[in-house]
Every structure is written in structure tokens, then in C-alpha cells.
Motif scaffolding. Structure first.
Motif, PDB file in Angstrom:
ATOM      1  N   TYR A 176       0.812  -1.225   0.000  1.00 14.93           N
ATOM      2  CA  TYR A 176       0.000   0.000   0.000  1.00 14.93           C
ATOM      3  C   TYR A 176       0.846   1.275   0.000  1.00 14.93           C
ATOM      4  O   TYR A 176       0.316   2.366  -0.192  1.00 14.93           O
ATOM      5  CB  TYR A 176      -0.917   0.026   1.226  1.00 14.93           C
ATOM      6  CG  TYR A 176      -2.039  -0.983   1.180  1.00 14.93           C
ATOM      7  CD1 TYR A 176      -2.997  -0.954   0.175  1.00 14.93           C
ATOM      8  CD2 TYR A 176      -2.150  -1.965   2.159  1.00 14.93           C
ATOM      9  CE1 TYR A 176      -4.034  -1.870   0.139  1.00 14.93           C
ATOM     10  CE2 TYR A 176      -3.180  -2.892   2.134  1.00 14.93           C
ATOM     11  CZ  TYR A 176      -4.115  -2.840   1.119  1.00 14.93           C
ATOM     12  OH  TYR A 176      -5.137  -3.746   1.090  1.00 14.93           O
ATOM     13  N   PHE A 178       2.279   2.494   2.673  1.00 15.44           N
ATOM     14  CA  PHE A 178       2.021   3.191   3.923  1.00 15.44           C
ATOM     15  C   PHE A 178       3.318   3.556   4.633  1.00 15.44           C
ATOM     16  O   PHE A 178       4.338   2.882   4.491  1.00 15.44           O
ATOM     17  CB  PHE A 178       1.192   2.322   4.877  1.00 15.44           C
ATOM     18  CG  PHE A 178      -0.264   2.196   4.495  1.00 15.44           C
ATOM     19  CD1 PHE A 178      -0.832   3.029   3.552  1.00 15.44           C
ATOM     20  CD2 PHE A 178      -1.058   1.236   5.100  1.00 15.44           C
ATOM     21  CE1 PHE A 178      -2.168   2.909   3.204  1.00 15.44           C
ATOM     22  CE2 PHE A 178      -2.393   1.101   4.771  1.00 15.44           C
ATOM     23  CZ  PHE A 178      -2.949   1.942   3.809  1.00 15.44           C
ATOM     24  N   ASP A 182       1.148   4.693   9.634  1.00 15.62           N
ATOM     25  CA  ASP A 182      -0.096   4.306   8.948  1.00 15.62           C
ATOM     26  C   ASP A 182      -0.247   2.786   8.910  1.00 15.62           C
ATOM     27  O   ASP A 182      -1.352   2.261   9.074  1.00 15.62           O
ATOM     28  CB  ASP A 182      -0.097   4.857   7.517  1.00 15.62           C
ATOM     29  CG  ASP A 182      -0.268   6.364   7.477  1.00 15.62           C
ATOM     30  OD1 ASP A 182      -0.778   6.924   8.469  1.00 15.62           O
ATOM     31  OD2 ASP A 182       0.116   6.977   6.467  1.00 15.62           O
ATOM     32  N   SER A 186      -3.342   0.821  10.451  1.00 19.64           N
ATOM     33  CA  SER A 186      -4.164   0.077   9.500  1.00 19.64           C
ATOM     34  C   SER A 186      -4.160  -1.419   9.790  1.00 19.64           C
ATOM     35  O   SER A 186      -5.167  -2.100   9.575  1.00 19.64           O
ATOM     36  CB  SER A 186      -3.672   0.320   8.072  1.00 19.64           C
ATOM     37  OG  SER A 186      -3.775   1.680   7.728  1.00 19.64           O
ATOM     38  N   SER A 187      -3.039  -1.954  10.265  1.00 19.36           N
ATOM     39  CA  SER A 187      -2.978  -3.389  10.564  1.00 19.36           C
ATOM     40  C   SER A 187      -3.914  -3.755  11.703  1.00 19.36           C
ATOM     41  O   SER A 187      -4.518  -4.828  11.701  1.00 19.36           O
ATOM     42  CB  SER A 187      -1.541  -3.793  10.914  1.00 19.36           C
ATOM     43  OG  SER A 187      -1.099  -3.139  12.088  1.00 19.36           O
ATOM     44  N   ARG A 189      -6.760  -2.215  12.370  1.00 19.35           N
ATOM     45  CA  ARG A 189      -8.119  -2.209  11.795  1.00 19.35           C
ATOM     46  C   ARG A 189      -8.339  -3.431  10.919  1.00 19.35           C
ATOM     47  O   ARG A 189      -9.442  -3.992  10.889  1.00 19.35           O
ATOM     48  CB  ARG A 189      -8.331  -0.929  10.980  1.00 19.35           C
ATOM     49  CG  ARG A 189      -8.425   0.334  11.824  1.00 19.35           C
ATOM     50  CD  ARG A 189      -8.993   1.491  11.017  1.00 19.35           C
ATOM     51  NE  ARG A 189      -8.119   1.848   9.895  1.00 19.35           N
ATOM     52  CZ  ARG A 189      -7.160   2.758   9.968  1.00 19.35           C
ATOM     53  NH1 ARG A 189      -6.931   3.392  11.112  1.00 19.35           N
ATOM     54  NH2 ARG A 189      -6.425   3.055   8.911  1.00 19.35           N
ATOM     55  N   LEU A 190      -7.300  -3.854  10.214  1.00 19.15           N
ATOM     56  CA  LEU A 190      -7.414  -4.987   9.300  1.00 19.15           C
ATOM     57  C   LEU A 190      -7.766  -6.271  10.031  1.00 19.15           C
ATOM     58  O   LEU A 190      -8.622  -7.040   9.582  1.00 19.15           O
ATOM     59  CB  LEU A 190      -6.098  -5.176   8.532  1.00 19.15           C
ATOM     60  CG  LEU A 190      -6.055  -6.325   7.521  1.00 19.15           C
ATOM     61  CD1 LEU A 190      -6.894  -5.982   6.300  1.00 19.15           C
ATOM     62  CD2 LEU A 190      -4.614  -6.614   7.109  1.00 19.15           C
ATOM     63  N   SER A 252      -8.115  -7.932   3.210  1.00 24.62           N
ATOM     64  CA  SER A 252      -8.235  -6.650   2.500  1.00 24.62           C
ATOM     65  C   SER A 252      -9.026  -6.772   1.200  1.00 24.62           C
ATOM     66  O   SER A 252      -9.332  -5.772   0.558  1.00 24.62           O
ATOM     67  CB  SER A 252      -6.847  -6.084   2.201  1.00 24.62           C
ATOM     68  OG  SER A 252      -6.110  -6.992   1.404  1.00 24.62           O
TER      69      SER A 252
END
Length: 266
Positions: A176, A178, A182, A186-187, A189-190, A252
Motif C-alpha cells: 500500500y 504506507f 499508517d 491500519s494493521s 483495523r485490518l 483486504s
């Protein structure tokens, strides 16, 4: 892992060999075999059951292992990503592929090393305290052994939970683009909605290796122990890099060309 077994085994073998020579697979759980027959006088006795004395004392084995893991993991992740993106398993331009992942893998491994070192120190300290309270100076009692098993398993699950999101930082930073911050956010949330399943998937290979590593510790011939340790480490590394990439693509919702090729035949 089995789909790309040959390429992954070739890529991961150098790190597995160094780990097998200088360390014991899953020492934080396999130590229980030695602990049952160890006369414990204090913290150092417990500490050296969990940490490899030679590798820790002379440092250079840990440096070699760290470097090998960075290079092997970088190349393995790159090979898997390319396989998913183009549908072909290719091991070409290895230096270029390593370069794509090198810095993110270095950062992730540094953080993981800190977590695992802290985990080992905490485990050694708590086990020493429990031993002194239950057994005093000497060999552990049967009840002491039971409590040590429960504590060790619980701490290991906690360590995997703490390390879980860290393992996804590298592919997210590369795929991504990132930044470190980030990727860390994001990990989380993933994996949030399926964290239980992901942790179970990560614990499975460690549980398998811990059982076999405990059995290997009974073998008296050092060369045989090392050879079996290399095989266990090879399985563990190959499983983890495969699992992280597969689960990240699945969570994802990214397209995988290798699955289309397998189904469509083109």
C-alpha cells in the motif's frame, strides 16, 4: 506453503540453518523438559533454560540470525506477493526483490525482537519467583511443573497477541505504500474483526513445533538434534510468511491472480 514449497524452502533455508545451529526451537515452551530435571538456585538457572547461553553470551550468532532472517523473509514475502499479483511463481532478480521489502522487514523484526526479549525476561522472572515459592532451591515439584506449563502457555499466547499486528506492517508498507505509523494503525483495523481466527492461525505452527521440539530434546546425538531443529524452523518460517500474506490479501479483499490461474487455467 505447499503450493510454492520448493521456492520458499530454498529462500528460507539459510535462516533456518542458522537458527537450528545456534538456538532451540520454541525454547520458551520446550524448556519444560530440561526444567523438570534442573536444580534451580536462582534467576540465572531459569534464564539460561529459556535463552540460548552460547548465542546470548557471544552475540555474533544472534547478529547472523537477525541478518539472515531479514534477507530471507524479505525475499520470501516478495516472491509470494509477485505470485499473487501475476499468477506465476518466479524467483528472479533476488537482490531487487529483497530491496523492496528490506527496510520494512528490518523495522518489523526490530520491534518483534524487543517484544520477544521482553517476553523472555518476564517469563524467566515469573518462573523463578514461582519456583522459589513452590519448590525453594532445588528441583521443581510436580505442582510447580503444572503451574509452569500453564504460565508459559499463557504468556506465549499473550506474546503472539502483542506481536500479531506487527507481522502485517511489512506487507502493508510495501503493497500500500504506507508509512510506519499508517501501517501500524491500519494493521490493527485490518485484523480487528477476525483477530481470534488470525491468532489461532498464528499459534498453530508454534504449537506443532513446540511438541516436536520437546520430543527432539530427548535425542542424545547433537547432529540429529540440529538437523531436526533446522526442519522445524524451516516449517515455521515458511508457514508464517505464507500465512501473513494470504490472510492479508483475504482480509483486504485484494485480487489474487494465482487463484484465477488455478481456477481458470489461463
Amino acid at each position: 506453503m505447499f503450493k510454492a514449497f520448493g521456492a520458499l524452502a530454498l529462500v528460507c533455508l539459510p535462516a533456518a540453518v542458522l537458527l537450528g545451529i545456534f538456538t532451540k526451537p520454541m525454547a520458551s515452551l520446550a524448556y519444560l523438559v530440561e526444567y523438570s530435571k534442573t536444580y534451580v538456585k536462582g534467576f540465572p538457572d531459569m534464564f539460561w533454560l529459556i535463552f540460548n547461553k552460547y548465542a546470548t553470551k557471544y552475540v555474533y550468532p544472534l547478529v547472523l540470525i537477525f541478518i539472515a532472517l531479514i534477507f530471507c523473509t524479505s525475499l520470501a514475502l516478495s516472491v509470494i506477493e509477485k505470485h499473487f499479483r501475476v499468477g506465476k511463481l518466479m524467483l528472479v532478480s533476488p537482490l531487487k526483490q529483497i530491496n523492496n521489502y528490506f527496510l520494512p522487514v528490518l523495522i518489523s523484526f526490530f520491534i518483534l525482537s524487543l517484544i520477544l526479549t521482553l517476553y523472555g525476561m518476564i517469563q524467566s522472572g515469573l518462573l523463578t519467583l514461582l519456583h522459589m515459592l513452590m519448590s525453594g532451591k532445588g528441583f521443581p515439584t510436580a505442582f510447580n511443573m503444572v503451574i509452569a506449563v500453564v504460565l508459559s502457555v499463557g504468556l506465549f499466547v499473550l506474546a503472539v497477541f502483542a506481536s500479531c499486528s506487527t507481522m502485517y506492517w511489512t506487507p502493508m508498507m510495501v503493497i500500500y505504500g504506507f508509512s510506519f505509523g499508517d501501517a501500524a494503525a491500519s494493521s490493527l483495523r485490518l485484523i480487528d474483526k477476525k483477530s481470534g481466527g488470525i491468532i489461532l492461525g498464528l499459534l498453530t505452527p508454534f504449537a506443532i513445533v513446540a511438541v516436536f521440539a520437546s520430543a527432539v530434546s530427548f535425542i542424545g546425538i547433537s547432529y540429529v538434534r540440529i538437523a531436526l531443529a533446522v526442519i522445524l524452523y524451516l516449517f515455521l518460517i515458511m508457514y508464517l510468511v505464507s500465512y501473513i500474506m494470504i490472510s492479508m490479501f483475504d482480509l483486504s479483499g485484494m485480487e489474487r491472480r494465482d487463484e484465477k490461474r488455478a481456477v481458470g487455467g489461463n
